[in-house]
Scaffold this motif. Structure first.
Motif, PDB file in Angstrom:
ATOM      1  N   GLY A  78       0.898  -1.264   0.003  1.00 51.13           N
ATOM      2  CA  GLY A  78       0.165  -0.114  -0.119  1.00 51.13           C
ATOM      3  C   GLY A  78       0.963   1.250   0.144  1.00 51.13           C
ATOM      4  N   LEU A  79       0.378   2.273   0.659  1.00 46.18           N
ATOM      5  CA  LEU A  79       0.985   3.462   0.832  1.00 46.18           C
ATOM      6  C   LEU A  79       2.066   3.342   1.766  1.00 46.18           C
ATOM      7  CD1 LEU A  79      -1.858   6.003   0.913  1.00 46.18           C
ATOM      8  CD2 LEU A  79      -0.561   5.614  -1.188  1.00 46.18           C
ATOM      9  N   GLU A  80       3.454   4.110   1.320  1.00 45.63           N
ATOM     10  CA  GLU A  80       4.523   3.979   2.090  1.00 45.63           C
ATOM     11  C   GLU A  80       4.160   4.439   3.503  1.00 45.63           C
ATOM     12  OE1 GLU A  80       8.354   2.941   2.768  1.00 45.63           O
ATOM     13  OE2 GLU A  80       7.641   3.151   0.706  1.00 45.63           O
ATOM     14  N   VAL A  81       3.462   5.204   3.835  1.00 41.07           N
ATOM     15  CA  VAL A  81       3.080   5.925   5.238  1.00 41.07           C
ATOM     16  C   VAL A  81       2.194   4.660   6.033  1.00 41.07           C
ATOM     17  CG1 VAL A  81       3.181   8.282   4.557  1.00 41.07           C
ATOM     18  CG2 VAL A  81       0.997   7.018   4.438  1.00 41.07           C
ATOM     19  N   ALA A  82       1.652   3.923   5.429  1.00 44.97           N
ATOM     20  CA  ALA A  82       0.669   3.020   6.087  1.00 44.97           C
ATOM     21  C   ALA A  82       1.445   1.582   6.292  1.00 44.97           C
ATOM     22  CB  ALA A  82      -0.606   2.861   5.423  1.00 44.97           C
ATOM     23  N   VAL A  83       2.320   1.028   5.459  1.00 43.39           N
ATOM     24  CA  VAL A  83       2.817  -0.292   5.602  1.00 43.39           C
ATOM     25  C   VAL A  83       3.512  -0.417   6.680  1.00 43.39           C
ATOM     26  CG1 VAL A  83       2.544  -0.742   3.085  1.00 43.39           C
ATOM     27  CG2 VAL A  83       4.640   0.213   3.851  1.00 43.39           C
ATOM     28  N   ASP A  84       4.447   0.429   7.153  1.00 42.49           N
ATOM     29  CA  ASP A  84       5.129   0.422   8.314  1.00 42.49           C
ATOM     30  C   ASP A  84       4.719   0.012   9.677  1.00 42.49           C
ATOM     31  OD1 ASP A  84       7.997   0.521   7.285  1.00 42.49           O
ATOM     32  OD2 ASP A  84       8.021   2.553   7.245  1.00 42.49           O
ATOM     33  N   GLU A  85       3.389   0.802   9.709  1.00 36.07           N
ATOM     34  CA  GLU A  85       2.817   0.530  10.962  1.00 36.07           C
ATOM     35  C   GLU A  85       1.988  -0.900  11.106  1.00 36.07           C
ATOM     36  OE1 GLU A  85       0.836   0.866  14.448  1.00 36.07           O
ATOM     37  OE2 GLU A  85       2.317   2.011  13.661  1.00 36.07           O
ATOM     38  N   GLU A  86       1.209  -1.195   9.738  1.00 33.55           N
ATOM     39  CA  GLU A  86       0.941  -2.693   9.737  1.00 33.55           C
ATOM     40  C   GLU A  86       1.788  -3.573   9.869  1.00 33.55           C
ATOM     41  OE1 GLU A  86      -1.029  -3.030   5.876  1.00 33.55           O
ATOM     42  OE2 GLU A  86      -2.971  -2.474   6.836  1.00 33.55           O
ATOM     43  N   ALA A  87       3.315  -3.684   9.289  1.00 38.91           N
ATOM     44  CA  ALA A  87       4.262  -4.489   9.643  1.00 38.91           C
ATOM     45  C   ALA A  87       4.568  -4.586  11.176  1.00 38.91           C
ATOM     46  CB  ALA A  87       5.591  -4.200   8.703  1.00 38.91           C
ATOM     47  N   ARG A  88       4.549  -3.339  11.796  1.00 35.90           N
ATOM     48  CA  ARG A  88       5.031  -3.345  13.327  1.00 35.90           C
ATOM     49  C   ARG A  88       4.073  -4.188  13.981  1.00 35.90           C
ATOM     50  NH1 ARG A  88       3.190  -1.582  17.372  1.00 35.90           N
ATOM     51  NH2 ARG A  88       1.598  -0.150  16.571  1.00 35.90           N
ATOM     52  N   LYS A  89       2.643  -3.825  13.692  1.00 35.90           N
ATOM     53  CA  LYS A  89       1.468  -4.382  14.255  1.00 35.90           C
ATOM     54  C   LYS A  89       1.607  -6.069  14.154  1.00 35.90           C
ATOM     55  CE  LYS A  89      -2.341  -4.469  16.848  1.00 35.90           C
ATOM     56  NZ  LYS A  89      -2.127  -4.342  18.321  1.00 35.90           N
ATOM     57  N   ILE A  90       1.940  -6.359  12.928  1.00 35.76           N
ATOM     58  CA  ILE A  90       2.039  -7.954  12.569  1.00 35.76           C
ATOM     59  C   ILE A  90       3.013  -8.557  13.445  1.00 35.76           C
ATOM     60  CG2 ILE A  90       2.511  -9.400  10.777  1.00 35.76           C
ATOM     61  CD1 ILE A  90       0.771  -7.713   8.737  1.00 35.76           C
ATOM     62  N   ILE A  91       4.110  -7.893  13.432  1.00 34.72           N
ATOM     63  CA  ILE A  91       5.250  -8.409  14.205  1.00 34.72           C
ATOM     64  C   ILE A  91       4.969  -8.711  15.646  1.00 34.72           C
ATOM     65  CG2 ILE A  91       7.665  -7.978  15.134  1.00 34.72           C
ATOM     66  CD1 ILE A  91       8.019  -6.661  12.327  1.00 34.72           C
ATOM     67  N   GLU A  92       4.229  -7.604  16.344  1.00 31.18           N
ATOM     68  CA  GLU A  92       3.678  -7.554  17.576  1.00 31.18           C
ATOM     69  C   GLU A  92       2.877  -8.812  17.944  1.00 31.18           C
ATOM     70  OE1 GLU A  92       0.676  -4.637  19.683  1.00 31.18           O
ATOM     71  OE2 GLU A  92       2.804  -3.758  19.464  1.00 31.18           O
ATOM     72  N   LEU A  93       1.873  -8.861  16.900  1.00 31.90           N
ATOM     73  CA  LEU A  93       0.813 -10.224  17.020  1.00 31.90           C
ATOM     74  C   LEU A  93       1.388 -11.515  16.976  1.00 31.90           C
ATOM     75  CD1 LEU A  93      -1.696  -8.244  15.006  1.00 31.90           C
ATOM     76  CD2 LEU A  93      -2.129  -8.629  17.402  1.00 31.90           C
ATOM     77  N   CYS A  94       2.364 -11.563  16.094  1.00 33.31           N
ATOM     78  CA  CYS A  94       3.030 -12.861  15.875  1.00 33.31           C
ATOM     79  C   CYS A  94       3.754 -13.164  16.993  1.00 33.31           C
ATOM     80  CB  CYS A  94       3.911 -12.847  14.768  1.00 33.31           C
ATOM     81  SG  CYS A  94       3.024 -12.971  13.083  1.00 33.31           S
ATOM     82  N   GLN A  95       4.479 -12.278  17.763  1.00 31.89           N
ATOM     83  CA  GLN A  95       5.406 -12.467  18.901  1.00 31.89           C
ATOM     84  C   GLN A  95       4.482 -12.827  20.100  1.00 31.89           C
ATOM     85  OE1 GLN A  95       7.462  -8.630  18.893  1.00 31.89           O
ATOM     86  NE2 GLN A  95       8.940  -9.544  18.022  1.00 31.89           N
ATOM     87  N   GLU A  96       3.557 -12.178  20.120  1.00 28.48           N
ATOM     88  CA  GLU A  96       2.216 -12.302  21.326  1.00 28.48           C
ATOM     89  C   GLU A  96       1.812 -13.711  21.074  1.00 28.48           C
ATOM     90  OE1 GLU A  96      -0.756  -9.413  20.957  1.00 28.48           O
ATOM     91  OE2 GLU A  96       0.420  -7.835  21.873  1.00 28.48           O
ATOM     92  N   SER A  97       1.618 -14.166  19.862  1.00 30.36           N
ATOM     93  CA  SER A  97       1.084 -15.695  19.511  1.00 30.36           C
ATOM     94  C   SER A  97       2.275 -16.759  19.606  1.00 30.36           C
ATOM     95  CB  SER A  97       0.547 -15.787  18.307  1.00 30.36           C
ATOM     96  OG  SER A  97      -0.487 -14.863  18.197  1.00 30.36           O
TER      97      SER A  97
END
Length: 196
Positions: A78-97
């Motif tokens: 997607g847009l450059e400004v949005a993908v970093d935040e989505e990636a950060r959240k995904i990493i966090e969710l994976c670590q929590e799991s």
């Protein structure tokens, strides 16, 4: 075809591609549920289990962890400004799991290599068995842990090795039953397991 309608769309501006490494398939499928539950819709969310990881690593030499039970290949775009935040959240969710690590592709070359490995997964299966039978089904994403437990149970009951590589983001599963077609008993087992 006599007529065709198309809609042209721009390529995404940016990508973030990650590889989540898990000690259990259940943790990997829990991550999938958490990602979708958080309202994130990745461009791709692919799962490969230990059997596929080994075959792909032997074929591609990417550096996949051979002791992992499963890996998730996750990509957001997607847009450059949005993908970093989505990636950060995904990493966090994976670590929590329970992810033991989440790697991020640091270059277009690394991203391309990850996708090459995933796309060659079915071709690499020939390293595991002389014959295989692939099933293709769809389950609700929330049922992925349940269906993978069922597949494991079928594998044990029929004495067959079953490996998995599938589109986790949409619940499209591909259990792959490995066997030797020269053995009539293995063919019988594969047919019964496939029916289940």
């Amino acid at each position: 075809c006599t007529r065709l309608w198309v809609r042209l769309t721009r390529d995404p501006e940016a990508y973030r591609t990650m590889l989540g490494v898990f000690n259990s398939v259940q943790d990997a499928t829990q991550s999938i549920s958490r990602i979708i539950g958080a309202g994130i819709v990745p461009a791709a969310l692919e799962l490969m289990d230990r059997g596929i990881i080994g075959a792909v690593e032997e074929a591609c030499h990417f550096g996949f962890p051979l002791d992992a039970a499963a890996v998730l290949l996750i990509e957001v775009d997607g847009l450059e400004v949005a993908v970093d935040e989505e990636a950060r959240k995904i990493i966090e969710l994976c670590q929590e799991s329970g992810a033991r690590e989440v790697r991020t592709a640091n270059s277009a070359k690394e991203r391309a290599m990850l996708w090459k490995c995933r796309k060659q997964a079915f071709g690499a299966i020939g390293r595991l068995a002389s014959s295989f039978c692939t099933q293709d089904g769809v389950v609700p994403r929330t049922k992925l842990p349940e269906i993978l437990r069922f597949i494991e149970d079928v594998s044990e009951r029929h004495g067959l090795r079953i490996v998995n590589v599938f589109h986790a983001g949409d619940g499209n599963i591909h259990p792959i039953l490995l066997f030797d077609e020269r053995d009539p008993e293995q063919i019988r087992k594969v047919l019964h397991a496939s029916d289940e």
